[in-house]
Enzyme design. Structure first.
Site, PDB file in Angstrom:
ATOM      1  N   HIS A 285       0.834  -1.207   0.000  1.00 30.45           N
ATOM      2  CA  HIS A 285       0.000   0.000   0.000  1.00 30.45           C
ATOM      3  C   HIS A 285       0.863   1.248   0.000  1.00 30.45           C
ATOM      4  O   HIS A 285       1.901   1.323   0.664  1.00 30.45           O
ATOM      5  CB  HIS A 285      -1.023  -0.016   1.135  1.00 30.45           C
ATOM      6  CG  HIS A 285      -0.536   0.280   2.507  1.00 30.45           C
ATOM      7  ND1 HIS A 285      -0.423   1.563   3.006  1.00 30.45           N
ATOM      8  CD2 HIS A 285      -0.164  -0.533   3.519  1.00 30.45           C
ATOM      9  CE1 HIS A 285      -0.018   1.517   4.268  1.00 30.45           C
ATOM     10  NE2 HIS A 285       0.160   0.256   4.597  1.00 30.45           N
ATOM     11  N   ASP A 297       5.651   2.621   7.176  1.00 32.60           N
ATOM     12  CA  ASP A 297       4.299   2.125   6.921  1.00 32.60           C
ATOM     13  C   ASP A 297       3.571   3.055   5.947  1.00 32.60           C
ATOM     14  O   ASP A 297       2.957   4.019   6.357  1.00 32.60           O
ATOM     15  CB  ASP A 297       3.523   2.038   8.231  1.00 32.60           C
ATOM     16  CG  ASP A 297       2.123   1.475   8.050  1.00 32.60           C
ATOM     17  OD1 ASP A 297       1.870   0.822   7.029  1.00 32.60           O
ATOM     18  OD2 ASP A 297       1.290   1.704   8.942  1.00 32.60           O
ATOM     19  N   GLU A 329      -5.439   1.840   1.957  1.00 30.17           N
ATOM     20  CA  GLU A 329      -5.319   0.698   2.872  1.00 30.17           C
ATOM     21  C   GLU A 329      -5.631   1.133   4.289  1.00 30.17           C
ATOM     22  O   GLU A 329      -6.292   0.409   5.039  1.00 30.17           O
ATOM     23  CB  GLU A 329      -3.909   0.111   2.778  1.00 30.17           C
ATOM     24  CG  GLU A 329      -3.721  -1.209   3.544  1.00 30.17           C
ATOM     25  CD  GLU A 329      -3.250  -1.032   4.983  1.00 30.17           C
ATOM     26  OE1 GLU A 329      -3.078  -2.046   5.674  1.00 30.17           O
ATOM     27  OE2 GLU A 329      -3.074   0.128   5.442  1.00 30.17           O
ATOM     28  N   GLU A 330      -5.139   2.317   4.658  1.00 29.29           N
ATOM     29  CA  GLU A 330      -5.322   2.786   6.023  1.00 29.29           C
ATOM     30  C   GLU A 330      -6.778   3.126   6.328  1.00 29.29           C
ATOM     31  O   GLU A 330      -7.150   3.280   7.489  1.00 29.29           O
ATOM     32  CB  GLU A 330      -4.437   4.009   6.283  1.00 29.29           C
ATOM     33  CG  GLU A 330      -2.940   3.761   6.120  1.00 29.29           C
ATOM     34  CD  GLU A 330      -2.350   2.884   7.207  1.00 29.29           C
ATOM     35  OE1 GLU A 330      -3.101   2.376   8.046  1.00 29.29           O
ATOM     36  OE2 GLU A 330      -1.115   2.717   7.215  1.00 29.29           O
ATOM     37  N   ASP A 358       3.928  -5.300   3.492  1.00 33.32           N
ATOM     38  CA  ASP A 358       3.428  -4.167   4.272  1.00 33.32           C
ATOM     39  C   ASP A 358       4.336  -3.985   5.480  1.00 33.32           C
ATOM     40  O   ASP A 358       4.210  -4.701   6.470  1.00 33.32           O
ATOM     41  CB  ASP A 358       1.988  -4.443   4.710  1.00 33.32           C
ATOM     42  CG  ASP A 358       1.310  -3.225   5.316  1.00 33.32           C
ATOM     43  OD1 ASP A 358       2.008  -2.236   5.581  1.00 33.32           O
ATOM     44  OD2 ASP A 358       0.092  -3.271   5.528  1.00 33.32           O
ATOM     45  N   HIS A 456       2.277   4.731  12.729  1.00 26.45           N
ATOM     46  CA  HIS A 456       1.124   5.632  12.610  1.00 26.45           C
ATOM     47  C   HIS A 456       1.362   6.964  13.322  1.00 26.45           C
ATOM     48  O   HIS A 456       0.425   7.535  13.878  1.00 26.45           O
ATOM     49  CB  HIS A 456      -0.146   4.964  13.129  1.00 26.45           C
ATOM     50  CG  HIS A 456      -0.736   3.981  12.168  1.00 26.45           C
ATOM     51  ND1 HIS A 456      -1.987   3.457  12.326  1.00 26.45           N
ATOM     52  CD2 HIS A 456      -0.242   3.445  11.032  1.00 26.45           C
ATOM     53  CE1 HIS A 456      -2.240   2.622  11.326  1.00 26.45           C
ATOM     54  NE2 HIS A 456      -1.188   2.606  10.525  1.00 26.45           N
TER      55      HIS A 456
END
Length: 513
Positions: A285, A297, A329-330, A358, A456
Site C-alpha cells: 500500500h 508504513d 489501505e489505512e 506491508d 502511525h
C-alpha cells in the site's frame, strides 16, 4: 538507480525456476537462483525511493493520506518511475470513506473527585488512554452521567456488554453508555447505545488477561461506517473503564470529526510478457495515515516492490507479474478490495498468487512470514498459501536467518485476495507490538520496545527505517517474486484460484470488535 543488470537469466537459473513450485498444496519448493536479481535490488535503491516519498510528504502537509496532495504526488512518482523502467502503468480510481479528527478529542472524569483528564491516543500514539473510534460522529457534553452496561470486571472478564438491546433496559436517556469490549462488533454496541438514548458511547478494552496488552491497553476501534453524525463513540483502555464503572460517575467529553466520501487510486503495472493465466500480483500500500509521512508504513513496502519492478524490467518471465500500489489501505483495505471486487471470475482465477509487503523496514524489526499452512497460528490461507510460505522459509533457512510466523489476521491488503480464495503470502517487519527478549536473541534490537515505535505517528520518517531490515526482507521479497514469476507449475496445484471465499475480519489497522 543502479544500472539494471538483471536483463536476462541463465539457462541454469531458468531450469531451477521452472521446478520451483510443487504440484501439490504441500509440495516443497526447489530453490531458485535469484542471486542476480537480489544483487540488483539494493538498499540504496530502496532508500532512494524512500527519500522521494519523504520529500513528497514534507512538501504536502507532512503526510501521504489516500486523498491528499501528498498521495497524488506519490502516485505520480510511482507512475513516472515505472514508465521510465519500461512499464505502462495504469491508474484505477475508486471512492472510499474518509474519516479524521478535526480537533483533539477530550475525555475526563469530573466526578467523583479527583478530576481525571485522559490522554488522547490518536495524537500521542503509541501512548494514550482513549481515542475516537473510526467513523465516530461529533458531539460534546459537560458533566454527563455515565451508565455501565452489563459489565464484567472480574477475571476472567469475558463480556457480551452492549451486544443486545436488552442490556440497555432501564438506561437513562442522555447518559454516556460505558460498554466493555467482547463478543460482538463495536458497531452493534454503538448502535444499541444510540437507540437506547445514550448521548455517547465509550467502549473500553476487555481486560481479561492482565499480561496481554492487547486486552488491557488502548485499542483503536472502528464502527465500520457512520452510525450517527451527531453520536460520538470512543475506545479506551481497561483502566479507563474501571475508573468510570463506579457509582456517581460523570464525564466531560468532546469529539469533532470529519466523515465524507473521497476519491483515491491504485497504480497497476504488468510485465509485458508472461502467462496471463498465472498472474503474480505483487502488492504494497502506497498511502500513509494522516498523522505522518508513513515512510516505514508503508513507504518501505512500496519502495521495495518499486525497486524490484525496476530491476525485473526487461526480463523474459514465464508468468506475468503485476505490481500493485494500493490506495486507502489505512481506511480499511479499500483499494485492494476495490481491485479484487472488480475482477471477473475468469480474471480472479487467472491470479496465481498474491505477495504482500506491508512494512519491511521497522527500526526494531523482526522477520515475520505469513503462516500459509496455519501450523503456527491455526488460520491457514487458501490452497497454495503453504507453498508461498515454504518459498520464504526455505530462502531464510538457506541464509541461516531465523523467522517467525504471523497470522492471516486480515490487517493488510492480502485480505481481499484470501477472501476470494487466491493463495497469498508475504513478509512483515512488525508494527506496534512489543519485542520480547527471546526475539532480541533472534533478530537483535531492544526488548520491551515496539517493533516500530513511530507506527502511525509523525515520526515515521526516513530516519525510522532499519537498513538491515530493508536488506534482508527486500532480498527475500525479490527472491519470492522471481520464484513465482518463473515457475511453470501452479501455486495451488490446480492452476486456478478457488471459487470458495475464505472470509476474514479486516478493516485496515483498526479493530472491528
Amino acid at each position: 538507480m543502479p544500472t539494471k543488470i538483471f536483463a536476462a537469466l541463465s539457462a541454469a537459473v531458468l531450469l531451477a525456476a521452472t521446478l520451483a513450485i510443487g504440484s501439490s498444496g504441500a509440495g516443497a519448493a526447489v530453490p531458485t537462483d535469484s542471486g542476480a536479481l537480489r544483487d540488483a535490488v539494493t538498499v540504496a535503491g530502496i532508500q532512494e525511493h524512500l527519500a522521494e516519498l519523504q520529500t513528497i510528504a514534507e512538501l504536502n502537509g507532512g503526510n501521504r493520506e489516500a486523498s491528499s496532495s501528498g498521495y497524488q504526488a506519490s502516485v505520480t512518482y510511482v507512475m513516472n518511475t515505472l514508465t521510465a523502467a519500461g512499464y505502462a502503468p495504469e491508474v484505477q480510481e475508486f471512492e472510499y470513506p474518509f474519516f479524521e479528527d478535526s480537533a483533539v478529542p477530550v475525555l475526563k472524569r469530573v466526578s467523583p473527585p479527583p478530576i481525571v483528564e485522559w490522554q488522547d491516543g490518536t495524537s500521542n500514539f503509541p501512548n494514550g488512554d482513549f481515542a475516537t473510534m473510526t467513523f465516530s460522529g461529533s458531539g460534546s457534553g459537560t458533566e454527563v452521567p455515565v451508565t455501565p452496561v452489563d459489565l464484567s470486571l472480574a477475571d476472567p472478564a469475558a463480556s457480551t456488554s452492549g451486544c443486545e438491546a436488552a442490556d440497555f433496559v432501564g438506561f437513562a436517556v442522555g447518559d454516556v453508555a460505558l460498554i466493555q469490549r467482547g463478543s460482538c462488533a463495536f458497531a452493534d454496541k454503538v448502535i444499541n447505545a444510540r437507540e437506547a438514548g445514550a448521548a455517547a458511547a465509550i467502549v473500553f478494552n476487555q481486560g481479561d488477561v492482565p499480561a496481554d496488552p492487547e486486552r488491557t491497553d488502548l485499542f483503536f476501534g472502528t464502527v465500520g461506517g457512520v452510525v450517527d453524525a451527531d453520536f460520538p463513540s470512543f475506545s479506551a483502555s481497561f483502566e479507563v473503564g474501571e475508573a468510570l464503572a463506579g457509582p456517581g460517575t460523570a464525564v466531560t467529553y468532546s469529539a469533532e470529526t470529519v466523515n465524507e466520501n473521497r476519491m483515491s487510486q491504485n497504480v497497476i503495472a504488468d510485465t509485458p510478457g508472461g502467462r496471463d493465466d498465472r498472474v503474480v500480483v505483487v502488492g504494497a500500500h502506497l498511502d500513509s495515515v494522516a498523522e505522518g509521512p508513513g515512510i516505514n508504513d508503508n513507504g518501505s513496502g512500496s519502495a521495495g516492490i518499486l525497486e524490484i519492478a525496476e530491476q525485473l524490467a526487461g526480463t523474459d518471465v514465464t508468468n506475468k507479474v503485476r505490481f500493485a500500489f494500493w490506495g486507502a489501505e489505512e481506511a480499511g483495505l479499500v483499494g485492494s478490495e476495490h481491485y479484487v471486487g472488480e475482477l471477473s471470475k475468469k480474471e480472479r482465477q487467472s491470479i496465481a498468487v498474491n505477495l504482500n509487503f506491508d512494512m519491511i523496514g521497522s527500526p526494531n524489526y523482526a522477520r515475520f512470514v505469513y503462516d500459509g499452512d496455519g501450523s503456527a497460528t491455526g488460520a491457514s490461507g487458501p490452497n497454495g498459501s503453504a507453498n508461498v510460505e515454504k518459498v520464504f522459509l526455505d530462502y531464510f533457512e538457506s541464509l541461516d536467518l531465523d523467522v517467525e510466523a504471523t497470522a492471516f489476521d486480515g490487517r493488510s491488503d492480502y485480505g481481499p485476495f484470501i477472501d476470494a480464495g487466491i493463495p497469498a503470502g508475504g513478509l512483515f517487519s512488525g508494527a506496534e507490538d512489543i519485542k520480547t527478549p527471546e526475539q532480541v536473541g533472534l533478530y537483535g534490537g531492544v526488548a520491551g520496545v515496539a517493533y516500530d515505535p513511530c507506527y502511525h505517528a509523525v515520526c515515521d520518517t526516513d530516519d525510522n527505517v532499519n537498513p538491515t531490515a530493508l536488506d534482508e526482507l527486500g532480498d527475500a521479497a525479490a527472491h519470492a517474486v522471481l520464484t513465482f514469476a518463473m515457475t511453470t507449475s501452479s501455486v495451488n496445484g490446480s492452476g486456478k484460484a478457488s471459487t470458495k471465499s475464505v472470509k476474514v475480519d479486516h478493516d485496515g489497522f483498526a479493530a472491528i470488535r
